[in-house]
Design a protein around this motif. Sequence first.
Motif, PDB file in Angstrom:
ATOM      1  N   SER A  75      14.783  -5.414  14.596  1.00 39.60           N
ATOM      2  CA  SER A  75      14.974  -3.982  14.314  1.00 39.60           C
ATOM      3  C   SER A  75      13.692  -3.189  14.581  1.00 39.60           C
ATOM      4  O   SER A  75      12.597  -3.761  14.686  1.00 39.60           O
ATOM      5  CB  SER A  75      15.361  -3.802  12.847  1.00 39.60           C
ATOM      6  N   VAL A  76      13.858  -1.877  14.627  1.00 44.68           N
ATOM      7  CA  VAL A  76      12.708  -0.975  14.744  1.00 44.68           C
ATOM      8  C   VAL A  76      11.748  -1.250  13.585  1.00 44.68           C
ATOM      9  O   VAL A  76      10.542  -1.387  13.777  1.00 44.68           O
ATOM     10  CB  VAL A  76      13.186   0.493  14.728  1.00 44.68           C
ATOM     11  N   TYR A  77      12.294  -1.340  12.362  1.00 47.58           N
ATOM     12  CA  TYR A  77      11.445  -1.603  11.190  1.00 47.58           C
ATOM     13  C   TYR A  77      10.574  -2.842  11.422  1.00 47.58           C
ATOM     14  O   TYR A  77       9.359  -2.814  11.233  1.00 47.58           O
ATOM     15  CB  TYR A  77      12.295  -1.789   9.926  1.00 47.58           C
ATOM     16  N   MET A  82       5.321  -5.420  12.426  1.00 46.48           N
ATOM     17  CA  MET A  82       4.496  -6.433  13.100  1.00 46.48           C
ATOM     18  C   MET A  82       3.066  -5.957  13.377  1.00 46.48           C
ATOM     19  O   MET A  82       2.171  -6.766  13.579  1.00 46.48           O
ATOM     20  CB  MET A  82       5.158  -6.868  14.411  1.00 46.48           C
ATOM     21  N   GLY A  83       2.868  -4.625  13.373  1.00 46.97           N
ATOM     22  CA  GLY A  83       1.516  -4.094  13.554  1.00 46.97           C
ATOM     23  C   GLY A  83       0.524  -4.617  12.522  1.00 46.97           C
ATOM     24  O   GLY A  83      -0.672  -4.669  12.774  1.00 46.97           O
ATOM     25  N   ARG A  84       1.042  -5.025  11.352  1.00 45.81           N
ATOM     26  CA  ARG A  84       0.116  -5.486  10.292  1.00 45.81           C
ATOM     27  C   ARG A  84       0.324  -6.956   9.930  1.00 45.81           C
ATOM     28  O   ARG A  84      -0.173  -7.406   8.897  1.00 45.81           O
ATOM     29  CB  ARG A  84       0.300  -4.651   9.027  1.00 45.81           C
ATOM     30  N   LEU A  85       1.063  -7.691  10.759  1.00 40.74           N
ATOM     31  CA  LEU A  85       1.372  -9.087  10.433  1.00 40.74           C
ATOM     32  C   LEU A  85       0.156  -9.893  10.029  1.00 40.74           C
ATOM     33  O   LEU A  85       0.180 -10.643   9.067  1.00 40.74           O
ATOM     34  CB  LEU A  85       1.994  -9.781  11.657  1.00 40.74           C
ATOM     35  N   ARG A  92       4.551 -14.209   3.041  1.00 45.81           N
ATOM     36  CA  ARG A  92       4.965 -12.834   2.731  1.00 45.81           C
ATOM     37  C   ARG A  92       5.652 -12.184   3.938  1.00 45.81           C
ATOM     38  O   ARG A  92       6.634 -11.450   3.791  1.00 45.81           O
ATOM     39  CB  ARG A  92       3.729 -12.033   2.336  1.00 45.81           C
ATOM     40  N   ASN A  93       5.146 -12.492   5.126  1.00 46.28           N
ATOM     41  CA  ASN A  93       5.759 -11.939   6.339  1.00 46.28           C
ATOM     42  C   ASN A  93       7.180 -12.457   6.521  1.00 46.28           C
ATOM     43  O   ASN A  93       8.089 -11.715   6.897  1.00 46.28           O
ATOM     44  CB  ASN A  93       4.904 -12.275   7.562  1.00 46.28           C
ATOM     45  N   LEU A  97      10.606 -10.354   6.447  1.00 47.62           N
ATOM     46  CA  LEU A  97      11.530 -10.370   7.593  1.00 47.62           C
ATOM     47  C   LEU A  97      12.976 -10.402   7.080  1.00 47.62           C
ATOM     48  O   LEU A  97      13.861  -9.725   7.599  1.00 47.62           O
ATOM     49  CB  LEU A  97      11.235 -11.600   8.458  1.00 47.62           C
ATOM     50  N   LEU A  98      13.187 -11.213   6.041  1.00 48.33           N
ATOM     51  CA  LEU A  98      14.536 -11.346   5.489  1.00 48.33           C
ATOM     52  C   LEU A  98      14.895 -10.164   4.583  1.00 48.33           C
ATOM     53  O   LEU A  98      16.007  -9.662   4.625  1.00 48.33           O
ATOM     54  CB  LEU A  98      14.639 -12.648   4.686  1.00 48.33           C
TER      55      LEU A  98
END
Length: 229
Positions: A75-77, A82-85, A92-93, A97-98
Amino acid sequence: MALVTLQETTLAHGRGRHRHVVLDSISLALQPGERVALLGRSGAGKSTLLEALRGELGNAAAWCPQGQGLVGALSVYHNVYMGRLERTSTWRNLRNLLRPEHHAWEAVAELCTLLGIGELLRRPVEQLSGGQRSRVAIARALYQARPHFLGDEPIASVDPHQGARLLRLITERHGMCLIALHQRELALTHFDRVIGIEQGRIALDEPTSDLTLEQLDALYRPWTPASPG
Ligand SMILES: Nc1ncnc2c1ncn2[C@@H]1O[C@H](COP(=O)(O)OP(=O)(O)OP(=O)(O)O)[C@@H](O)[C@H]1O
């Protein structure tokens, strides 16, 4: 003091017999707070130069790559998130995601609304138009929240009016910005300085106040190899 400096630096791809020099012995310095447009024909070496500067600036600069590097099925979200992965743990990532965290969702939503894609947060990126994808890529770079910004044609797929708005959003949130683009009018109106590359060298490096559209057009003229003798 300059933020980053290249001194007689040669940038090349490949090795040995396959080494291809793209920019030969170039020198430049980027100052804090400068908005710099990077111009040049396709293949001139804009991406090569940006990659080299990215290596110098590291995490100090947000990065918006050419071709966007988005994950179509997500998704867009999730693409913006992902910019802060790298700033949060893998666990936590994965959890995010879920099941997106509330504050992360709010922050991404706010950014996307500003970019006119707020209603698309749940939509897979593969279902978006080229211009919408560009805005997702810019949102992801803004979400990185780095002091500076490097962009490889981030506004290539949007109309000039939208391009101007996006450039404003990018430049007002970062100190130094170096952005490759082909829209010469926007280079003159939204930047302090233009670096133009041509035939393996920096052919132009001037404040925009000293430049005309014709001078920028000259960077795009077809060139023929010098005739022998
Ligand atoms: N990984 C690579 N290996 C070998 N050569 C490369 C590689 N990447 C780019 N080049 C070559 O380096 C030169 C400069 O490419 P670069 O992508 O930096 O140009 P550009 O100005 O960004 O072009 P465009 O506007 O089309 O994106 C080109 O001749 C290209 O073919």
